[in-house]
Write an enzyme that holds these catalytic residues in place. Structure first.
Site, PDB file in Angstrom:
ATOM      1  N   GLU A 189      -3.629   4.197  -2.799  1.00  0.00           N
ATOM      2  CA  GLU A 189      -4.062   3.801  -1.458  1.00  0.00           C
ATOM      3  C   GLU A 189      -5.567   3.936  -1.287  1.00  0.00           C
ATOM      4  O   GLU A 189      -6.232   3.032  -0.758  1.00  0.00           O
ATOM      5  CB  GLU A 189      -3.355   4.640  -0.396  1.00  0.00           C
ATOM      6  CG  GLU A 189      -3.772   4.219   1.012  1.00  0.00           C
ATOM      7  CD  GLU A 189      -3.004   4.929   2.099  1.00  0.00           C
ATOM      8  OE1 GLU A 189      -2.711   4.277   3.116  1.00  0.00           O
ATOM      9  OE2 GLU A 189      -2.700   6.126   1.951  1.00  0.00           O
ATOM     10  N   GLU A 190      -6.127   5.048  -1.727  1.00  0.00           N
ATOM     11  CA  GLU A 190      -7.559   5.244  -1.573  1.00  0.00           C
ATOM     12  C   GLU A 190      -8.366   4.188  -2.323  1.00  0.00           C
ATOM     13  O   GLU A 190      -9.367   3.661  -1.822  1.00  0.00           O
ATOM     14  CB  GLU A 190      -7.952   6.649  -2.056  1.00  0.00           C
ATOM     15  CG  GLU A 190      -7.506   7.778  -1.159  1.00  0.00           C
ATOM     16  CD  GLU A 190      -6.094   8.246  -1.429  1.00  0.00           C
ATOM     17  OE1 GLU A 190      -5.608   9.151  -0.746  1.00  0.00           O
ATOM     18  OE2 GLU A 190      -5.461   7.696  -2.354  1.00  0.00           O
ATOM     19  N   ASP A 195       0.873  -1.177   0.000  1.00  0.00           N
ATOM     20  CA  ASP A 195       0.000   0.000   0.000  1.00  0.00           C
ATOM     21  C   ASP A 195       0.904   1.218   0.000  1.00  0.00           C
ATOM     22  O   ASP A 195       1.647   1.445   0.938  1.00  0.00           O
ATOM     23  CB  ASP A 195      -0.894  -0.037   1.245  1.00  0.00           C
ATOM     24  CG  ASP A 195      -1.618   1.281   1.506  1.00  0.00           C
ATOM     25  OD1 ASP A 195      -1.718   2.105   0.574  1.00  0.00           O
ATOM     26  OD2 ASP A 195      -2.076   1.475   2.648  1.00  0.00           O
TER      27      ASP A 195
END
Length: 222
Positions: A23-24, A5
């Site tokens: 990441e989102e 991540d």
């Protein structure tokens, strides 16, 4: 595989706001990850977050402004003795170089090396550990040099004794560059220590305004 991540120091980044980068998107597809925000403080330079068993619920296409939900995901991963899915994710935050030149400083490279190593290191026999799935960690919005970041991750994986799978997502130039560097170092039997010494010398060159192509400099020096 152990999926990296590309985290913010506050894990999840803008997942509950307007963020739609790696990441989102990862947190949106695996929404159980969002719970980590409740009990994970800001990561320091010697910390990472490792998560086991998160379930993926959705599929997607695109990235950032082109992101679109594609549909539900059918989970087919096996489970371990604790009934956790065989999915491992490690959140490691790269430095944000608002001035890209700052990344060519020895102490900044050392910080990124330590952060990657902390994320990649795991107990167990090396041949039994899953490979690390990564890519342009800390590039894009954080202005990282994709070649430098690839080299740092290769060094960290070597010390952690882990296989590394580097995804370039169709960037043929980056694919060729990373493969060229890897084969050059492998065939020359270069050590991580030798590479680190080269990077220290390269940082010195940059500090005195002598910055040259990193890939070319590495092949000439090692």
């Amino acid at each position: 595989m152990l999926q990296v991540d590309f985290a913010c120091s506050m894990v999840g980044g803008g997942v509950l706001g307007n963020g739609l980068v790696q990441e989102e998107i990862l947190f949106l597809m695996n929404p159980e990850l969002i719970v980590a925000r409740l009990f994970t403080e800001k990561l320091t330079d010697n910390e990472c977050l490792k998560i086991t068993g998160a379930q993926q619920y959705s599929e997607y296409v695109g990235y950032s402004r082109d992101f679109k939900w594609k549909g539900p995901h059918s989970e087919k991963l096996p489970r371990d003795g604790w009934e956790r899915l065989h999915r491992k994710i490690v959140a490691i935050d790269a430095l944000n170089f608002k001035n890209p030149k700052e990344q060519y400083q020895k102490h900044k490279i050392r910080r990124e090396l330590n952060k990657a190593f902390i994320g990649f290191k795991e107990e167990g026999k090396p041949d039994k550990l899953p490979a690390i799935a990564t890519g342009n960690w800390g590039c894009g919005a954080f202005h990282g040099d994709s070649i430098l970041k690839a080299l740092i991750q290769m060094m960290a994986a070597a010390v952690a004794q882990r296989d590394l799978v580097f995804f370039t997502f169709g960037d043929r130039h980056l694919e060729d560059a990373v493969w060229d560097i890897y084969t050059h170092l492998r065939d020359g039997k270069k050590t991580v220590g030798q590479i680190y010494d080269f990077l220290a010398a390269y940082c010195h060159q940059v500090a005195y305004g002598e910055k040259t192509d990193l890939r070319r400099s590495l092949k000439c020096a090692l």
